[in-house]
Write a protein that holds these residues in place. Structure first.
Motif, PDB file in Angstrom:
ATOM      1  N   LEU A  21       0.701  -1.216  -0.089  1.00 43.45           N
ATOM      2  CA  LEU A  21      -0.167   0.047   0.103  1.00 43.45           C
ATOM      3  C   LEU A  21       0.908   1.432  -0.103  1.00 43.45           C
ATOM      4  O   LEU A  21       0.594   2.170  -0.589  1.00 43.45           O
ATOM      5  CB  LEU A  21      -1.005   0.028   1.215  1.00 43.45           C
ATOM      6  CG  LEU A  21      -1.931  -0.912   0.927  1.00 43.45           C
ATOM      7  CD1 LEU A  21      -3.018  -1.161   2.476  1.00 43.45           C
ATOM      8  CD2 LEU A  21      -2.952  -0.686   0.101  1.00 43.45           C
ATOM      9  N   THR A  22       2.012   1.112   0.438  1.00 42.76           N
ATOM     10  CA  THR A  22       2.899   2.442   0.717  1.00 42.76           C
ATOM     11  C   THR A  22       3.463   2.752  -0.732  1.00 42.76           C
ATOM     12  O   THR A  22       3.538   3.733  -1.194  1.00 42.76           O
ATOM     13  CB  THR A  22       3.847   2.168   1.785  1.00 42.76           C
ATOM     14  OG1 THR A  22       3.468   2.060   2.929  1.00 42.76           O
ATOM     15  CG2 THR A  22       5.095   3.416   1.558  1.00 42.76           C
ATOM     16  N   THR A  23       3.591   1.743  -1.417  1.00 46.29           N
ATOM     17  CA  THR A  23       4.146   1.638  -2.885  1.00 46.29           C
ATOM     18  C   THR A  23       3.384   2.459  -3.714  1.00 46.29           C
ATOM     19  O   THR A  23       3.695   2.899  -4.694  1.00 46.29           O
ATOM     20  CB  THR A  23       4.796   0.544  -3.318  1.00 46.29           C
ATOM     21  OG1 THR A  23       3.843  -0.630  -3.337  1.00 46.29           O
ATOM     22  CG2 THR A  23       6.271   0.111  -2.671  1.00 46.29           C
ATOM     23  N   LEU A  24       1.921   2.038  -3.203  1.00 43.78           N
ATOM     24  CA  LEU A  24       0.959   2.521  -4.111  1.00 43.78           C
ATOM     25  C   LEU A  24       0.723   3.997  -3.820  1.00 43.78           C
ATOM     26  O   LEU A  24       0.293   4.752  -4.668  1.00 43.78           O
ATOM     27  CB  LEU A  24      -0.477   1.824  -3.872  1.00 43.78           C
ATOM     28  CG  LEU A  24      -0.302   0.386  -4.626  1.00 43.78           C
ATOM     29  CD1 LEU A  24      -1.715  -0.261  -4.103  1.00 43.78           C
ATOM     30  CD2 LEU A  24      -0.200   0.269  -6.111  1.00 43.78           C
ATOM     31  N   ILE A  25       0.832   4.326  -2.689  1.00 42.65           N
ATOM     32  CA  ILE A  25       0.446   5.764  -2.326  1.00 42.65           C
ATOM     33  C   ILE A  25       1.645   6.739  -2.595  1.00 42.65           C
ATOM     34  O   ILE A  25       1.397   8.031  -2.995  1.00 42.65           O
ATOM     35  CB  ILE A  25       0.123   5.845  -0.565  1.00 42.65           C
ATOM     36  CG1 ILE A  25      -1.225   4.927  -0.602  1.00 42.65           C
ATOM     37  CG2 ILE A  25      -0.158   7.074  -0.102  1.00 42.65           C
ATOM     38  CD1 ILE A  25      -1.658   4.812   0.947  1.00 42.65           C
ATOM     39  N   VAL A  26       2.805   6.346  -2.009  1.00 50.13           N
ATOM     40  CA  VAL A  26       4.003   7.072  -2.303  1.00 50.13           C
ATOM     41  C   VAL A  26       4.688   6.675  -3.546  1.00 50.13           C
ATOM     42  O   VAL A  26       5.582   6.394  -3.854  1.00 50.13           O
ATOM     43  CB  VAL A  26       4.862   6.922  -1.167  1.00 50.13           C
ATOM     44  CG1 VAL A  26       6.061   7.990  -1.255  1.00 50.13           C
ATOM     45  CG2 VAL A  26       4.152   7.216   0.125  1.00 50.13           C
ATOM     46  N   TYR A  27       3.909   6.893  -4.669  1.00 53.21           N
ATOM     47  CA  TYR A  27       4.353   6.232  -6.140  1.00 53.21           C
ATOM     48  C   TYR A  27       5.613   6.880  -6.579  1.00 53.21           C
ATOM     49  O   TYR A  27       6.522   6.299  -7.292  1.00 53.21           O
ATOM     50  CB  TYR A  27       3.240   6.271  -6.912  1.00 53.21           C
ATOM     51  CG  TYR A  27       3.473   5.439  -8.423  1.00 53.21           C
ATOM     52  CD1 TYR A  27       3.618   4.101  -8.396  1.00 53.21           C
ATOM     53  CD2 TYR A  27       3.625   6.400  -9.407  1.00 53.21           C
ATOM     54  CE1 TYR A  27       3.910   3.481  -9.602  1.00 53.21           C
ATOM     55  CE2 TYR A  27       3.860   5.917 -10.499  1.00 53.21           C
ATOM     56  CZ  TYR A  27       4.073   4.552 -10.628  1.00 53.21           C
ATOM     57  OH  TYR A  27       4.487   3.712 -11.848  1.00 53.21           O
ATOM     58  N   ILE A  33      -0.250   3.033   7.922  1.00 51.97           N
ATOM     59  CA  ILE A  33      -0.764   1.819   7.217  1.00 51.97           C
ATOM     60  C   ILE A  33      -0.769   0.422   8.231  1.00 51.97           C
ATOM     61  O   ILE A  33      -1.564  -0.246   8.642  1.00 51.97           O
ATOM     62  CB  ILE A  33      -0.462   1.432   5.974  1.00 51.97           C
ATOM     63  CG1 ILE A  33      -0.863   2.660   5.137  1.00 51.97           C
ATOM     64  CG2 ILE A  33      -0.905   0.129   5.373  1.00 51.97           C
ATOM     65  CD1 ILE A  33      -0.237   2.710   3.525  1.00 51.97           C
ATOM     66  N   VAL A  68       4.194   7.157   5.810  1.00 54.98           N
ATOM     67  CA  VAL A  68       2.827   6.225   5.382  1.00 54.98           C
ATOM     68  C   VAL A  68       2.830   5.019   5.723  1.00 54.98           C
ATOM     69  O   VAL A  68       2.108   4.316   6.190  1.00 54.98           O
ATOM     70  CB  VAL A  68       2.860   6.294   3.873  1.00 54.98           C
ATOM     71  CG1 VAL A  68       1.604   5.714   3.131  1.00 54.98           C
ATOM     72  CG2 VAL A  68       2.534   7.957   3.292  1.00 54.98           C
TER      73      VAL A  68
END
Length: 129
Positions: free
Chosen positions: A16-22, A115, A111
């Motif tokens: 989820l972090t890689t999706l949010i902090v793309y 999460i 983030v």
């Protein structure tokens, strides 16, 4: 059982972090398949858990006066450095987490901790009262 649950929470929080902090936190799977991607997140989640559990705990004990002095804000820097360390370790393997710079690491660590805390609330074992 608790170890596997924590590993899954770490992997899910990393995803989820890689999706949010793309823009600054990326994951490079070792294989371009769904299984390869999931295994990459699980491996990096394991590395993150080990780094956070061993090195992170040692740093938090040594830096305890700084935590008090900065009212806990130093934890953002410590978590960012731990995320950068995980990125460096995974780069040695040729796949895994990539963090572009320190400020992306700070945002990614923030983030990631939010999460992981939210997921931990939902997955925490319930005790009969």
């Amino acid at each position: 059982m608790a170890f596997l649950l924590r590993l899954i929470v770490n992997a899910l929080a990393l995803w989820l972090t890689t999706l949010i902090v793309y823009g600054g936190v990326h994951m490079t799977p070792y294989e371009d398949t769904a299984v390869g991607t999931v295994l990459t997140y699980l491996i990096i989640g394991l590395i993150f858990g080990l780094v956070n559990g061993i090195i992170g705990t040692a740093i938090r004990i040594v830096a305890f006066p700084l935590y008090i002095l900065t009212l806990g804000l130093i934890s953002l820097v410590v978590n960012a450095l731990l995320l950068l360390l995980v990125s460096w370790i995974s780069s040695l393997m040729g796949f895994g987490l990539t963090v572009d710079n320190f400020w992306w690491a700070v945002l990614g660590a923030l983030v990631l901790s939010i999460i992981a805390s939210i997921l931990g609330i939902f997955i925490r074992p319930r005790h009969a009262e």
